[in-house]
Design a protein around this motif. Structure first.
Motif, short mmCIF file in Angstrom:
data_model
loop_
_atom_site.label_atom_id
_atom_site.label_comp_id
_atom_site.label_asym_id
_atom_site.label_seq_id
_atom_site.Cartn_x
_atom_site.Cartn_y
_atom_site.Cartn_z
N GLU A 6 41.72 36.40 29.79
CA GLU A 6 41.35 37.25 28.65
C GLU A 6 39.84 37.50 28.62
O GLU A 6 39.39 38.61 28.29
CB GLU A 6 41.80 36.60 27.34
N VAL A 7 39.06 36.49 28.97
CA VAL A 7 37.60 36.65 29.00
C VAL A 7 37.19 37.67 30.06
O VAL A 7 36.33 38.52 29.83
CB VAL A 7 36.91 35.28 29.26
N VAL A 8 37.84 37.61 31.22
CA VAL A 8 37.55 38.57 32.30
C VAL A 8 37.92 39.99 31.86
O VAL A 8 37.19 40.95 32.14
CB VAL A 8 38.29 38.17 33.59
N LYS A 9 39.04 40.14 31.18
CA LYS A 9 39.43 41.46 30.68
C LYS A 9 38.37 42.04 29.75
O LYS A 9 38.02 43.23 29.83
CB LYS A 9 40.77 41.36 29.93
N LEU A 10 37.84 41.19 28.88
CA LEU A 10 36.77 41.63 27.98
C LEU A 10 35.54 42.07 28.77
O LEU A 10 34.90 43.08 28.44
CB LEU A 10 36.40 40.50 27.01
N ALA A 11 35.20 41.29 29.80
CA ALA A 11 34.02 41.61 30.60
C ALA A 11 34.18 42.95 31.32
O ALA A 11 33.25 43.76 31.37
CB ALA A 11 33.75 40.50 31.61
N LEU A 12 35.35 43.19 31.89
CA LEU A 12 35.59 44.45 32.60
C LEU A 12 35.52 45.64 31.65
O LEU A 12 35.23 46.76 32.08
CB LEU A 12 36.95 44.41 33.30
N LYS A 13 35.76 45.40 30.39
CA LYS A 13 35.72 46.48 29.41
C LYS A 13 34.33 46.72 28.86
O LYS A 13 33.96 47.86 28.56
CB LYS A 13 36.68 46.14 28.26
N ASN A 14 33.51 45.65 28.76
CA ASN A 14 32.26 45.76 28.02
C ASN A 14 30.98 45.56 28.83
O ASN A 14 29.91 45.89 28.35
CB ASN A 14 32.26 44.73 26.87
N ASN A 15 31.08 45.02 30.04
CA ASN A 15 29.87 44.73 30.80
C ASN A 15 29.12 46.00 31.18
O ASN A 15 29.71 46.95 31.70
CB ASN A 15 30.22 43.93 32.06
N ARG A 16 27.81 46.03 30.93
CA ARG A 16 27.00 47.24 31.14
C ARG A 16 26.73 47.51 32.62
O ARG A 16 26.65 48.67 33.05
CB ARG A 16 25.68 47.15 30.38
N ASP A 17 26.58 46.45 33.42
CA ASP A 17 26.35 46.67 34.85
C ASP A 17 27.54 47.35 35.50
O ASP A 17 27.37 48.27 36.32
CB ASP A 17 26.07 45.33 35.55
N LEU A 18 28.74 46.92 35.14
CA LEU A 18 29.93 47.56 35.68
C LEU A 18 30.04 48.99 35.18
O LEU A 18 30.45 49.90 35.91
CB LEU A 18 31.18 46.76 35.29
N ARG A 19 29.66 49.20 33.93
CA ARG A 19 29.71 50.56 33.38
C ARG A 19 28.76 51.48 34.15
O ARG A 19 29.09 52.65 34.42
CB ARG A 19 29.33 50.52 31.89
N LEU A 20 27.58 50.97 34.50
CA LEU A 20 26.63 51.77 35.29
C LEU A 20 27.20 52.08 36.67
O LEU A 20 27.03 53.19 37.19
CB LEU A 20 25.31 51.01 35.43
N ALA A 21 27.89 51.11 37.27
CA ALA A 21 28.49 51.33 38.59
C ALA A 21 29.55 52.43 38.51
O ALA A 21 29.66 53.27 39.40
CB ALA A 21 29.11 50.04 39.11
N ILE A 22 30.32 52.45 37.43
CA ILE A 22 31.34 53.49 37.25
C ILE A 22 30.68 54.85 37.08
O ILE A 22 31.13 55.86 37.65
CB ILE A 22 32.23 53.15 36.04
N LEU A 23 29.59 54.90 36.32
CA LEU A 23 28.88 56.17 36.11
C LEU A 23 28.25 56.66 37.42
O LEU A 23 28.18 57.87 37.66
CB LEU A 23 27.81 56.00 35.03
N ASN A 24 27.80 55.73 38.25
CA ASN A 24 27.26 56.13 39.55
C ASN A 24 28.32 56.77 40.43
O ASN A 24 28.04 57.68 41.21
CB ASN A 24 26.66 54.90 40.26
N VAL A 25 29.57 56.30 40.31
CA VAL A 25 30.67 56.92 41.04
C VAL A 25 30.87 58.35 40.56
O VAL A 25 31.04 59.28 41.36
CB VAL A 25 31.97 56.10 40.87
N GLU A 26 30.85 58.54 39.24
CA GLU A 26 31.04 59.89 38.70
C GLU A 26 29.90 60.81 39.12
O GLU A 26 30.10 61.99 39.40
CB GLU A 26 31.12 59.82 37.17
N GLN A 27 28.69 60.26 39.17
CA GLN A 27 27.54 61.06 39.62
C GLN A 27 27.71 61.47 41.08
O GLN A 27 27.48 62.64 41.44
CB GLN A 27 26.26 60.24 39.45
#
Length: 467
Positions: free
Chosen positions: A68-89
């Protein structure tokens, strides 16, 4: 005329098939083809060839709270969010490069007015000249005869695929770091339990020594040693409480939000919270790691840059065309007599441009740099796996030896306390035995947590946890 333009465009598009991108061949692995299975590694069960990257993290992590903690991290972690945005870019940039292969159609309309002075007028009278126009056609379109634009498109595609792998690598790193932080918290909570248990024992012993001192049996030195030991363990307890709060802060930071107390561990897990992974003996499994795959996409992109640099030596050909109507009267604008069209085909051949040669040499040097980086990435991946396998091969033996040491020190402590009560030894031997027991128990806890942490690290080193 419109049909002729369309036929021309289609014909030119079909003809654009030349490419100067060098043929790509995957480089040889700069490491051993197999993981060693001799020496300390003979205790490892490698099993059949397994693609660990296909094992989902939800199946790998067995502890429900950690999951459950890992699920929260995948949803809220900012570094991962930046990596996702870099893919979209990268996806958007690829779309831009791909669109350059096709012509841009436009439609325009306008009105122009101009006063012609009498000095240049044919009638020797000033007048106002008007022009109405409607046009539909092509903006200037470079026809990709020699594959320059397609080379840039290929480069953008590989950069996009590399960004996708980097996002997967970021997810693996996040899962690993969250798990490690969770395990550190488990270890510190367990060590706090050990310290508090020993503190209770130290306080009981202090009361015993105090009663003996009051009865004139124990010395003041023994009393001060007993008191010192109580205060020393209290310091350890406070330090561990501080570490636990720091661990929670780290976990909250990695998760990106506050972790509910009910998701926090209560101490050492009863069993390994992760599934066993068997990598297989072949080191080619490393090619499934996202960082290695991203490095290979970067290498392919460097090949595409060479193709673009080669194409720059050849002529660039561009086409512009339009069809529409022009009239000096708005009412006549859509009559057949107002039709107009234009077609322009231009070519440019570089005769002397030193920048083209420099760019070509640069592209070849860049390929060598990226190739070296790719090989270094594989070597780093191989070392990571070997380090994890080394720990895996030896950690159980260390834990078993540490358990025997703890049992021996427990017996030593019991005997020391008994001998002190019988007046045979001083209280110093009791304190020394108790201190050694505390350190051994905490070392055992840390070894067990290292075993757990090594399993998640091995899973990540083999490319697991990306999806």
């Amino acid at each position: 005329m419109g049909r002729n333009i369309a036929v021309t465009i289609i014909s030119l598009t079909v003809l654009c098939s030349c490419s100067f991108i060098p043929k790509y061949k995957r480089p040889a692995m700069p490491v051993e083809k197999k993981f060693p299975d001799k020496g300390v590694y003979k205790n490892i069960s490698f099993g059949n060839e397994t693609n660990v990257s296909k094992i989902k993290w939800q199946d790998f992590i067995k502890d429900p709270k950690l999951k459950e903690v890992v699920k929260l991290a995948l949803k809220n972690n900012r570094d991962l969010r930046l990596a996702i945005l870099n893919v979209e870019q990268a996806r958007a940039l690829y779309g831009i490069k791909a669109a350059e292969l096709y012509p841009s159609l436009y439609a325009t309309s306008g009105i122009e007015k101009q006063r012609v002075p009498e000095d240049i007028s044919f009638t020797k009278k000033a007048y106002t000249e008007k022009r109405y126009s409607v046009n539909f056609g092509l903006a200037e379109w470079e026809i990709d005869f020699f594959g320059k634009i397609r080379s840039f498109k290929k480069e953008a595609l590989e950069e996009f695929l590399a960004a996708k792998e980097n996002r997967r690598a970021a997810q693996i790193a996040l899962i690993t770091e969250v798990s490690r932080a969770y395990l550190r918290l488990c270890a510190d909570i367990e060590n706090l339990k050990i310290a508090e248990e020993l503190l209770r024992t130290a306080e009981e012993n202090f009361e015993l020594v105090k009663s003996q001192y009051d009865a004139g049996v124990a010395t003041e030195i023994d009393l001060n040693r007993a008191r010192t030991e109580v205060e020393s363990i209290k310091v350890d307890v406070v330090k561990l409480k501080q570490l636990i709060n720091l661990d929670i802060n780290t976990l909250n930071f990695l998760v990106g939000t506050h972790v509910d107390e009910k998701l926090l561990p209560k101490g050492l897990p009863e069993k390994n919270p992760f599934e066993e992974v068997k990598p297989g003996i072949s080191s080619y499994v490393l090619l499934n790691r996202p960082d290695v795959m991203a490095a290979e996409h970067k290498l392919k992109a460097s090949y595409a840059r060479i193709g673009a640099a080669r194409a720059a030596f050849f002529p660039s050909i561009s086409l512009t065309s339009a069809i529409g109507t022009v009239s000096d009267e708005l009412s006549n604008l859509f009559k057949g007599s107002a039709r107009t069209w234009n077609l322009s085909l231009k070519g440019a051949l570089p005769v002397f441009d030193p920048r083209i040669w420099a760019a070509y040499k640069l592209s070849k040097v860049q390929r060598k740099i990226v190739l070296t980086q790719y090989e270094k990435t594989i070597q780093n991946a191989f070392k990571e796996v070997m380090d994890r396998l080394t720990i895996k091969a030896t950690i159980d033996e260390q834990i078993e030896a540490q358990k025997k040491l703890v049992r021996s020190l427990e017996r030593t402590y019991e005997l020391s306390l008994k001998r002190y009560k019988q007046g045979i030894d001083s209280y110093f031997s009791v304190l020394d035995a108790k201190r050694n027991l505390l350190q051994a128990k905490q070392a055992l806890t840390n070894l067990i947590m290292s075993k757990y942490a090594n399993r998640i690290a091995l899973y990540a080193a083999l490319g697991g946890g990306g999806d």
